[in-house]
Design a protein around this motif. Structure first.
Motif, short mmCIF file in Angstrom:
data_model
loop_
_atom_site.label_atom_id
_atom_site.label_comp_id
_atom_site.label_asym_id
_atom_site.label_seq_id
_atom_site.Cartn_x
_atom_site.Cartn_y
_atom_site.Cartn_z
N PHE A 126 34.81 70.39 43.52
CA PHE A 126 36.24 70.90 43.06
C PHE A 126 36.66 71.88 44.05
O PHE A 126 35.98 72.69 44.27
CB PHE A 126 35.98 71.75 41.42
CG PHE A 126 35.88 70.70 40.41
CD1 PHE A 126 36.78 70.15 39.66
CD2 PHE A 126 34.49 70.18 40.16
CE1 PHE A 126 36.73 69.35 38.39
CE2 PHE A 126 34.31 69.34 39.18
CZ PHE A 126 35.44 68.89 38.41
N LEU A 179 34.86 75.61 34.13
CA LEU A 179 35.07 75.97 35.48
C LEU A 179 35.54 77.66 35.42
O LEU A 179 36.21 77.79 34.49
CB LEU A 179 36.07 75.43 36.37
CG LEU A 179 35.57 73.89 36.79
CD1 LEU A 179 37.03 73.44 37.45
CD2 LEU A 179 34.55 73.98 38.00
N ARG A 180 35.16 78.43 36.22
CA ARG A 180 35.76 79.84 36.52
C ARG A 180 36.10 80.03 37.91
O ARG A 180 35.33 79.84 38.68
CB ARG A 180 34.74 80.58 35.73
CG ARG A 180 35.30 82.03 35.73
CD ARG A 180 34.02 83.16 35.68
NE ARG A 180 34.67 84.36 35.45
CZ ARG A 180 34.94 85.28 36.54
NH1 ARG A 180 34.74 84.56 37.74
NH2 ARG A 180 35.26 86.59 36.57
N TRP A 181 36.99 81.10 37.97
CA TRP A 181 37.58 81.67 38.93
C TRP A 181 38.43 82.92 39.00
O TRP A 181 38.77 83.11 37.60
CB TRP A 181 38.17 80.80 39.99
CG TRP A 181 39.63 80.50 39.53
CD1 TRP A 181 40.87 81.05 40.09
CD2 TRP A 181 39.87 79.10 38.99
NE1 TRP A 181 41.96 80.33 39.39
CE2 TRP A 181 41.37 79.12 38.69
CE3 TRP A 181 39.37 78.11 38.36
CZ2 TRP A 181 42.12 77.98 38.09
CZ3 TRP A 181 40.20 77.16 37.71
CH2 TRP A 181 41.42 77.18 37.54
N ALA A 219 33.12 74.14 44.43
CA ALA A 219 32.30 74.26 43.42
C ALA A 219 31.73 72.83 43.15
O ALA A 219 32.52 71.83 42.89
CB ALA A 219 33.10 74.86 42.06
N ALA A 245 29.79 69.99 40.61
CA ALA A 245 29.57 69.53 39.18
C ALA A 245 28.64 68.59 39.38
O ALA A 245 29.13 67.37 39.95
CB ALA A 245 30.77 69.47 38.59
N THR A 279 38.19 74.12 30.90
CA THR A 279 37.06 73.09 30.79
C THR A 279 38.00 71.80 31.13
O THR A 279 38.85 71.27 30.69
CB THR A 279 36.54 73.08 29.26
OG1 THR A 279 35.97 74.06 29.15
CG2 THR A 279 35.71 71.72 29.29
N TYR A 302 39.86 67.54 42.40
CA TYR A 302 38.31 67.24 42.44
C TYR A 302 38.17 66.03 43.51
O TYR A 302 39.11 65.12 43.33
CB TYR A 302 37.46 67.08 41.25
CG TYR A 302 37.80 65.90 40.54
CD1 TYR A 302 37.18 64.82 40.54
CD2 TYR A 302 39.03 65.79 39.45
CE1 TYR A 302 37.32 63.54 39.91
CE2 TYR A 302 39.22 64.79 38.86
CZ TYR A 302 38.51 63.74 38.77
OH TYR A 302 38.63 62.46 38.14
N LEU A 345 35.07 80.18 43.05
CA LEU A 345 35.40 78.92 42.04
C LEU A 345 33.82 78.59 41.97
O LEU A 345 32.95 78.47 42.60
CB LEU A 345 36.07 78.01 42.79
CG LEU A 345 36.03 76.70 41.64
CD1 LEU A 345 36.95 76.95 40.55
CD2 LEU A 345 36.73 75.71 42.71
N GLU A 346 33.59 78.63 40.44
CA GLU A 346 31.94 78.12 39.97
C GLU A 346 32.05 77.24 38.89
O GLU A 346 33.04 77.29 38.04
CB GLU A 346 31.37 79.58 39.85
CG GLU A 346 31.63 80.40 38.60
CD GLU A 346 30.72 81.32 38.37
OE1 GLU A 346 29.45 81.32 38.70
OE2 GLU A 346 31.16 82.32 38.11
N VAL A 347 30.99 76.63 38.72
CA VAL A 347 30.88 75.66 37.69
C VAL A 347 30.07 76.76 36.71
O VAL A 347 28.87 76.91 36.81
CB VAL A 347 30.05 74.36 37.81
CG1 VAL A 347 29.76 73.61 36.57
CG2 VAL A 347 30.93 73.58 38.96
#
Length: 996
Positions: free
Chosen positions: A908, A831-833, A926, A928, A890, A852, A817-819
């Motif tokens: 998150f 966000l993406r995973w 993650a 933000a 998003t 979050y 999981l990353e921003v």
């Protein structure tokens, strides 16, 4: 007395080689093996440096483990290619490198001299091995000292990876583990294990750092720790500091569970010392030594020289008991194929068969092309009606044969093929000590589901491997002959070994008009003594039911009229073989035609296609090789069962290949195809390292599962070329865990102000001057394309216990999981995973739960998080996707003003749930962070400004066009008037007057 001690020690070391790990006894590690590869040039400095490294590392280890462990005994194995010296003890065995825990070999293709540990398992699980490049081993106390720090500390750092399964505590630019992060205190932290580290935040040229658009230091900024009077932890991060002598714990060197580093991700926030102290080395044994009982911490060393790699020496030990009746036909056919086509020329083979009693069918014989048929004729063809299974007595016959023949027993392999339990004494357990004393390796093949459960124990005790053959299922490419080849190849790997290029099973419908066409690709590294074989699965003993033709890359056609040196048929094994001394590289096409059935019950014909080849003579490159294995041989359902495959060419790793594991279950179910990936998700620890991984979840019952793998190319398949990196931290794709390079301060330390804490205020950084910071960087490595190829390999077995039907496996944990980006002015977080599945990383989950919170504590208490639903999303949705699919969305931070978001962080986490309510583990955290306005990009404002700038440009262009048009019109008007005036003047001069 000393000689006796070392003789016993050597025997111990050989035994430990079978186990693949050292032993901690009375606080001292014994049986450690450091093996030097045969391509490493002879250099006494390497041996001397290894000794010095362990001497220093022993004291450091003793201190770091709180007086619980040190290095007591170490064996250094030099290759047979080195010139013999008097101090080298001789051993009769070879192949130490593939089993050694610490390996000195050529540099890694992409990362040069970096010491690293190949770490494939999870938290607390031992790693495969530690790799020391010969360049590092030679220069560790000279040139490499300034790069990597004290070798003793490097050793302890890598030992912690190797033995105890802990991970690095520092960050790496361009990965999920950033070198800096924003904490709950809204301060910038250097990624590490503990607070209190002091140093300076500087660019590589010594100037002040800038922020990127996320508010964090940009990629040119580094934290340089002070070399004087710093903290004493941790050896898993800044090991090179003189002050660092300990692992982070939960007391004296407080561990930071929220730092985004590999240790926290893989070990769920546990400190390194917490993991180490719970390891079996210390959990119930080896308590701390008192000051009065400090042992001699200087290790004892033994340097031995292995023998040159030899052709296989083995005994086929064949079960002919009454229960073999149902397997005998297929059993005999495949052993014949093994002898005829797969045993390397020059191998030493003997054959012993047994039931109630044992007999020697073939005494030790060197295999040549001229005597293979003679060996085949002496193979046993029938079982013993009513015979029992006397495996122990057969082992005694093996020992007698070895003694009588005078053949070297150390490293000799016994390949035991059986289908049942021991039924006549003596049992193998009584004979096994003698087998081990002789250094004999037992490899076992279980036919069917009822073979004794002790097979795997016997193999493990002697350093062998176990295999499972699901007889009667030719639809699997993993046939007995392929397993036998793998079983004799493991300990005799040479550059000219036989390769299984291709194996597949095709189904041909019976009938004259029905045929099957396919292709096989031979790359330019193979082609010597190549065999294409086609085996049909129809138990008839007259004419063949198929005809096969073969077309070479240049169009030459081979068929049954090609002559006996090329084309051959064996009606008993039902095999058609094409033998080519030198096969051309390229695309080979086969055509299989099925004749009209002579028996109405024969409706289809399963045909096994197998292509084997030796490396081509004087090929410019080594062949690509494949290894497939499991991290554990015994699986307690429903625990995860990771499968791994390594694809390499010499010392280069191959990336972006098609890799598929083939698993044969113990039930009648069809073989299972399991795609393996090198993407850093799920079972795959590191993206882009040439190791492809996946979790196997398609269990169908208790028992043995057989493992093999097929590999082919894609349009993106490439290999990594060798290049020494000069970066301060490693690039993505490093093959394992490693010690961070020394952070050399770019300016004299005495010219800097007093070192500050490793926690900084955001405004200590200059505002950004570029858009850097939008998402994770994608650093490309030095790659070169590889030509199309195919490979097949066997990987042994794993056993499953406690199987229960039903959906008992939860969805997998999201670990990436990353921003991707944040927008302060639009109040959004992108966000993406990678999507997990219904069962770990297979299928599709039923629910995705994204939340979050204002603190990172959401990782430990998911319930405190604010649940995100579709109304919070400005892009994307929360519908679960197929496992492995990228999930991008998003989040709109509703009811948050610009003032609320500025200099604010949100944390998150996501988890998945399946249809029966099984919950996956909580993902990584993650962060933000919405930076101060002067550090943030205002994309709308940028768009407005850009739009205004565009409008201004358009207006200017229009004005210029109008001005140019006006100028042209004026010029034309003046020209017209001048012309008119001139005409009037001409008329006046000629006597005419013009009236307007």
């Amino acid at each position: 007395m000393l000689g006796v001690f070392w003789h016993l020690f050597l025997i111990s070391a050989v035994t430990e080689r079978a186990f693949g790990s050292a032993v901690l006894y009375d606080n001292g590690y014994e049986g450690i093996v450091v093996a030097i590869g045969d391509q490493v040039e002879q250099n006494d400095t390497i041996v001397d440096n290894i000794k010095r490294m362990f001497q220093e590392g022993s004291k450091i280890l003793y201190e770091a483990t709180r007086h619980r462990a040190y290095f007591r005994e170490v064996t250094i194995v030099v290759p047979a290619t080195w010139k013999h010296k008097d101090e080298y003890m001789q051993t009769q065995s070879s192949g130490w490198l593939s089993d050694a825990e610490i390996r000195v070999d050529k540099p890694h293709p992409a990362y040069g001299s970096e010491p690293y540990t190949l770490q494939l398992g999870g938290c607390g699980e031992p790693a495969d091995y530690t790799h020391l490049a010969d360049t590092y081993a030679t220069e560790m106390y000279n040139e490499m000292l300034d790069k990597y720090g004290p070798p003793g500390k490097v050793l302890v750092h890598e030992w912690a990876h190797l033995r105890w399964g802990v991970f690095d505590e520092y960050g790496t630019q361009g990965t999920l583990f950033p070198t800096f992060y924003i904490g709950e205190d809204l301060q910038v932290h250097s990624t590490g294990c503990t607070e209190g580290l002091t140093g300076w935040l500087l660019k590589e040229d010594g100037s002040k750092c800038q922020a990127d658009t996320t508010g964090l230091p940009d990629s040119k900024c580094h934290f340089y720790p002070s070399t004087e009077k710093n903290v004493n932890g941790s050896l898993m991060s800044f090991h090179f500091l003189d002050s660092v002598t300990q692992f982070c714990d939960d007391e004296d060197i407080p561990h930071n569970p929220f730092a985004p580093n590999p240790q926290n991700l893989r070990c769920d926030g546990k400190s390194t010392w917490q993991v180490i102290s719970r390891h079996e080395d210390f959990r119930d044994s080896n308590p701390p030594r008192s000051k009065r009982s400090i042992p001699d911490l200087t290790p004892k060393f033994q340097v031995i020289q292995e023998q040159p790699k030899q052709k296989p020496r083995f005994i086929l030990l064949l079960d002919l008991s009454g229960s073999m009746e149902m397997y005998m036909t297929v059993f005999y056919q495949e052993v014949v194929r093994f002898v005829r086509d797969l045993i390397p020329t020059g191998s030493q083979i003997a054959v012993v068969s047994f039931a109630n009693v044992s007999r020697i069918d073939v005494d030790f014989t060197e295999v040549t092309n001229s005597n293979r048929e003679d060996i085949v004729q002496r193979l046993p063809k029938t079982y013993t009606d009513g015979g029992y299974t006397a495996i122990g007595a057969a082992m005694i016959t093996v020992l007698e044969l070895v003694e009588r023949s005078g053949i070297t027993s150390d490293g000799l392999m016994v390949v035991l093929i059986t289908d049942g339990e021991e039924t006549i004494p003596p049992l193998v357990s009584k004979v096994l000590p003698d087998i081990k004393e002789h250094g004999i390796i037992i490899n076992t093949v279980s036919l069917g589901p009822n073979a004794t459960n002790n097979l795997e124990l016997w193999a493990s005790e002697t350093g062998g491997r176990s295999y499972y053959h699901r007889t009667g299922y030719l639809s699997s490419a993993s046939t007995l002959d392929a397993l036998l080849l793998d079983s004799i190849s493991k300990y005799t790997e040479t550059s000219d070994e036989l390769l299984q290029v291709y194996r597949d099973v095709v189904r041909v419908k019976a009938g004259e008009s029905n045929f099957k066409e396919g292709e096989v690709t031979l790359d330019s590294s193979v082609g010597h003594l190549t065999k294409f074989s086609f085996t049909e699965n129809i138990p008839l003993y007259n004419s063949f039911s198929i005809a096969v033709s073969l077309i070479s890359p240049d169009g030459e056609i081979y068929k049954n009229t090609s002559g006996p040196l090329i084309y051959s048929e064996d009606p008993y094994t039902r095999t058609i073989t094409f033998s080519l001394t030198e096969a051309k590289a390229g695309r080979w096409v086969y055509n299989i035609t099925s004749f009209p059935p002579k028996h109405e019950y024969i409706l289809t014909d399963d045909v096994l296609i197998a292509v084997t080849s030796y490396p081509r003579n004087k090929a410019p490159e080594e062949p690509i090789r494949v290894k497939v294995w499991m991290s554990a041989n015994d699986i307690q359902f429903p625990e995860p069962a990771p499968v791994y495959a390594l694809v390499s060419q010499g010392y280069s790793i191959v990336v972006n290949a098609n890799v598929t594991a083939i698993v044969d279950p113990p039930t009648s179910d069809s073989a299972i195809s399991l795609p393996l990936f090198d993407d850093g998700v799920g079972a795959d620890i590191q993206e882009g390292d040439g190791i492809y991984s996946a979790y196997f979840t398609q269990f169908s019952g208790n028992g043995r599962y057989s493992l093999s793998a097929v590999v082919s190319t894609t349009n993106l398949t490439a290999k990594l070329l060798g290049s020494e990196t000069e970066s301060l931290t490693l690039k993505p794709g490093h093959p394992g865990s490693n010690a961070i390079r020394v952070m050399e301060i770019p300016v004299p330390e005495n010219t800097l102000p007093m070192p500050a804490d490793s926690v900084f205020h955001v405004k200590d950084l200059d505002p950004p001057t570029s858009s850097e910071g939008e998402g994770r960087s994608n650093k490309d490595l030095n790659k070169v394309s590889v030509e199309p190829f195919t490979r097949f390999t066997s990987g042994g077995i794993f056993k499953v216990n406690n199987f229960q039907p039903g959906d008992l496996q939860p969805p997998g944990r999201v670990t990436d999981l990353e921003v991707l980006s944040i927008s302060l002015y639009e109040a959004t977080v992108k966000l993406r995973w990678t999507s997990p599945g219904d069962d770990l990383y297979h299928g599709k989950a039923s629910v995705v739960d994204l939340r979050y919170h204002d603190t990172a504590k959401i990782h430990y208490n998911f319930g405190i998080g604010h649940r995100i639903n579709q109304t919070h999303l400005s892009e994307g949705n929360l519908k679960p996707l197929d496992a492995g699919s990228p999930h991008v969305l998003t989040v709109q931070m509703l009811e948050r003003s610009l003032e609320d978001l500025e200099n604010h962080a949100f944390f998150f986490c996501v988890r998945a749930r399946d249809e029966v309510g099984n919950l996956g583990n909580i993902s990584n955290v993650a962060r933000a962070y919405f930076p101060f306005r002067e550090y943030a990009r205002n994309k709308k404002e940028e768009q407005r400004v850009n739009a205004m700038a565009g409008l201004v440009v358009i207006i200017v262009i229009v004005i210029m066009i109008v001005a140019i048009a006006a100028f042209i019109a004026i010029v034309k008007l003046l020209h017209f008037r001048n012309k008119k005036k001139k005409r009037t003047q001409e008329l006046n001069e000629s006597g005419y007057r013009y009236y307007s």
